[in-house]
Every structure is written in C-alpha cells, then in structure tokens.
Design an enzyme around this catalytic site. Structure first.
Site, PDB file in Angstrom:
ATOM      1  N   SER A   2       2.351  11.296  -3.978  1.00  0.00           N
ATOM      2  CA  SER A   2       3.616  11.643  -3.348  1.00  0.00           C
ATOM      3  C   SER A   2       3.414  12.556  -2.136  1.00  0.00           C
ATOM      4  CB  SER A   2       4.542  12.277  -4.388  1.00  0.00           C
ATOM      5  OG  SER A   2       5.840  12.397  -3.904  1.00  0.00           O
ATOM      6  N   LYS A  39       2.024   6.681  -4.598  1.00  0.00           N
ATOM      7  CA  LYS A  39       3.472   6.823  -4.780  1.00  0.00           C
ATOM      8  C   LYS A  39       4.107   6.997  -3.407  1.00  0.00           C
ATOM      9  CE  LYS A  39       7.146   9.397  -7.067  1.00  0.00           C
ATOM     10  NZ  LYS A  39       7.918   9.683  -5.853  1.00  0.00           N
TER      11      LYS A  39
END
Length: 522
Positions: A411, A436
């Site tokens: 992320s 992600k």
C-alpha cells in the site's frame, strides 16, 4: 496482533485523500483524520464524519399505512436529493441525502426493527449503502443490483435482536462487492484505529499477541520508557489477568481495550514470567499507572561502514514501520539529526510495513525529492487518471539512497517506493512487494463505526500497475535474517552489529558504494 495501542491504511481522489489498512494492541494503527497537507495545497485527508451526510435528517412518524405490509418491498423514483424509506411497522422513515452524485432518489419500503440497537444499525446500513453507491470504484458493484441489495439486507436484519448480528449483515452485504478492503468496523475498532493514526494513546505501553496454538496472550514488547517497561514486564511474558478478570478465551484486541484508560488511573495485571513458565511461583501481580504514550513509527541508527578503498563512512539507517500522522515529521527529525552527524548515505527500510495513511507516504516522499515530480497517479471509478505531483519541493538531503522492500511492504509503502524509484532518487533492494494498488476512503458513520471503501486504484509515476503485481526491486537479496522484524534490535541504538549482519543491509551498503563511486546521488 493487538496492542494496547498502535497503527497504520486512504481516500484518494484528485483533491482528496484518505487511508488504507492493522494490528491489535493496547496500540493500533492509523485511520482517516482531517488533515490539510502543509506540502500539498491540493490534498486533503478527510477523517471526519461524511460531509455527504452532514445534512442528513431522519423523521420517524407514527402513521398507519394499510397499503404496505411488513414484507412488501417498494422502490420508486421520487425526485432529486431525497431518499425515503416507507416503513411498514406503522412508521415512515425519510432521509434527506444531499449529494450531487445522485440524479434520482429512491423510496424503499422495509420493516423497521422494534429493537432499538438493531434500528440504529439499520440507519447505519442506509448510510453505508449510500456511500458505496456514490464512491465505490466498481460502478457495477460486482455486477449486481445494489439497490436490491439494500432491500434484501434490510429484510434480513429485521428479525435480529442484537447490534452485533445486525453489523454482520452489513458485512455480508459488503462482501458481495468482491473487494476485501471495502468493509465496516465497529465503533470500538475504529477508536483503536484512530489511536494508531494519531500516534498517541493513554495506556501502559504494551504490545500483545494471541499465541496461535494455545490462545494465550503473550507480551511482544514494551514501548521504551513506558509504565509497563518500568514495571519490569518483559517480552515473552504471558498476560493472565487484567483487573482481576481472567483472560481465558479473550482475544488480543479485547485485552488491549482493557489495558487502555484515562491517564492517571491504575490497571492491575497478572503476568507469568517467560523465564519460568512451568512454575506457578513465577506469576506476579503488578499495578501499572496509565500514562500518555507517544508512538513513533521511526527507528534510526548510524552504521559505520568501510568502503572498498578503506575509507570509513557513516550510513544513516531509518526503519519506517507504519504510515501514521507523525511519520513524515518523525522521519524529518531523524534525517536532520543524522545530517548533523556527518552521514553521507541512507538506507530506508520499508520491509514488513503494511501501509497506513497514503498522505503520510507522500509527505515522506517529499523529504527525499526536489522539484515538481509526480508521486503517484490515481484512477477513479470512471477510468480517469489524475497525477498527484509535488509543487516546488525541496529535499532535506540529496545523498545516495537505497530503499529496502519485501513481500510485507504494501500500500503506502509501495506508493513511496514507487515514487522514489521512478523519479530516479533511490535503488530498490530486497524482494517483490505485496501488490496492493487500491486506495480506501475511511468515513466515520453516525453511530461511531467506520466504513472503508475502495475509491481508486493507483499507478506508479512511471505508470506501472502495482495491484496484485507488486514492485520488483532492482537488486535481490537473500532472506537469511528476515524471519523476524528488526524492530527489537533498534530499541538499543548501540546494537549496530545486528544491523551490520543483515544480508539485505549489506547488499544496500554495496549499492551505496557504487553510487558514491560514480559521484551521483542515485
């Protein structure tokens, strides 16, 4: 893992940001917070209650309507800006929805629960459903009729008698979207999430985890200088009781909640010493005062390094464990301190960093970059791509930089690594990252719960797709010493030898030597 406190995941549109996902502790990680970036005039992290519902009004009128039975469902258009819920249980519930995203409004007939706590969750369901309808990245809602999904869930919720069961129905509805990152969390979970985002809590400073085989609660570590550390609690000790209550069957997050409390109050715990877990004599009771605990996601050290030509240099090592509100400021302080100590090269360790506040990741990137570089590109539900760029940035240092990543880097870690790599600022060393590439908005709902919604996906500055792909580093390294996080060896900043024997750090130092021999920053 739960912590008596800790951690950090964001709403990202061209002009809006929010966050991603977390560990369970007396501390937990970051959520959405209202922040305006001091570096980005166009970026806002929205961590307040949804403005979309700021003008929400509900009227429950006792009114007989023989034309609608409890099981009947009715949907019809009634004009712009209004949701109405015509309720069979002798009541009419109407909700005003102020949003330009809706070209029409709906009247939905459904049975209102007579259980007050379930009725509250019904209203939460309406709010969550509307936010999904307006912002979810997939406009087909995983190829299903989202309006009908609301009706179905309302009817399923009607006979329930507990809020927990009702929340489970919302979670089940969200699961049909096929996106594990779009989810709802309870008010208590959201409170823990915000603690991690803020980087502050009131508690005793313990990180705890549930041992998978036995279910026992084990101390992972204590925050340096915290009340728990001063009380002589150690890594590996087993937590048995809190305030006289046995912890058999209690999960780590529930235990973390019990450890938190107002600063100045006392919590009494029983612990079983890790040095003699087989003996009852090793169980002791400890009274620990709660205090304000400040959590920093940054650990740093200066590693002495001798180059191939025999020259002794200093390498600055910075470990970033989460992207909380304080991440950028804490890193800036750490870098400035090392600059004052004549450090001329840096290693930024993002291994096992699962993400957090995306805005924090972009703020950290600006510590290392100059100019008007693009940091990330976002793609909304309509397929529109928007770059997020710096404005006249000024790096704290232009010294050579290597970024360490692995399969646990996700992320916001991938956004940061991509920004530094694609702009030619850093070499990546390690293993392919998690992958992600989606961004969640986090909105506090009216009952204190929070809704995470995937609102965008992102590409790196060089337009590389990261989602389910990850980032492949420039240089691979072995995993000889990567079986456990390096956080523990950083608690004592004098334990540099452990860092020096980390195989990936050794590879990073070699890459820094190459950069410096070329006379380039990267």
């Amino acid at each position: 893992m739960a912590m008596e406190a800790l951690r950090p995941n964001m709403d990202l549109k061209p002009t809006h940001f929010t966050c991603t996902p977390t560990i369970s502790t007396e501390f937990l990680r970051p959520t959405s917070l209202s922040l305006r970036s001091h570096r980005f005039s166009s970026l806002i992290i929205n961590h307040q209650r949804s403005k979309r519902w700021s003008k929400l009004s509900c009227m429950l009128r006792h009114k007989s309507d023989p034309s609608i039975s409890e099981e009947q469902q009715l949907i019809k258009s009634i004009g712009k800006g209004l949701f109405g819920f015509a309720v069979a249980a002798a009541a009419l519930l109407s909700v005003c929805y102020d949003s330009p995203a809706f070209s029409e409004s709906l009247t939905v007939a459904f049975p209102v629960s007579r259980a007050r706590e379930v009725n509250t969750v019904q209203r939460t369901l309406v709010e969550a459903w509307g936010l999904i309808r307006e912002t979810f990245i997939d406009p087909t809602f995983n190829h299903q009729d989202w309006d009908s999904k609301l009706q179905q869930t309302m009817v399923e919720m009607f006979p329930l008698r507990s809020s927990d069961a009702a929340y489970n129905k919302i979670s089940a509805m969200l699961s049909t979207l096929g996106d594990p990152f779009t989810r709802i969390i309870s008010p208590k979970e959201y409170q823990s999430f915000r603690i991690g985002s803020d980087g502050n809590l009131q508690g005793v400073g313990l990180f705890i985890n549930s041992e998978p085989r036995t279910g026992h609660l084990v101390i992972l570590s204590c925050v340096d200088g915290s009340p728990a550390a001063r009380a002589g609690i150690h890594e590996g000790d087993e937590l048995i009781e809190i305030n006289g209550e046995r912890l058999d069957g209690v999960d780590s997050e529930a235990a973390a909640q019990k450890l938190r409390g107002r600063a100045g109050t006392i919590v009494t715990v029983k612990v079983h010493s890790s040095k003699d877990l087989g003996s009852d004599s090793s169980i002791r009771e400890v009274k620990i005062p709660r205090e304000y605990i400040k959590l920093s996601p940054i650990s740093s050290a200066i590693i002495p390094h001798r180059t191939a030509d025999g020259h002794l240099t200093k390498t600055g090592y910075v470990k970033l464990s989460a992207f909380s509100q304080t991440a950028a400021a804490d890193m800036e302080n750490a870098i400035q301190e090392m600059e004052s100590q004549d450090v001329h090269a840096y290693i930024l360790d993002l291994r096992n960093n699962p993400g957090g506040l995306v805005k924090a990741g972009l703020d950290v990137a600006q510590i290392w970059l100059d100019g008007d570089e693009t940091l990330v590109n976002t793609i909304d539900r309509d397929g529109n791509m928007s770059p997020i760029s710096m404005v006249n940035g000024h790096a704290i240092t232009n010294d050579p930089l290597v970024v360490l990543v692995n399969e646990g880097s996700a992320s916001a870690s991938e956004i940061l690594a991509g920004a530094l790599h694609d702009n030619g600022r850093a070499i990546l060393v390690g293993h392919k990252t998690f992958g992600k590439g989606k961004i969640q908005s986090v909105t506090e709902l009216h009952d204190g719960s929070a809704l995470f919604v995937t609102v965008a996906k992102y590409l790196s500055p060089a337009l590389h797709d990261i989602d389910q792909v990850g980032i492949t580093p420039d240089v691979q390294c072995t995993t000889d010493m990567l079986n456990s996080p390096k956080d523990s060896l950083l608690k004592d900043k004098s334990s540099i030898s452990s860092l020096e024997t980390d195989s990936c750090i050794m590879v990073a130092e070699h890459e820094l030597d190459i950069q410096q021999s070329k006379g380039t920053a990267t």
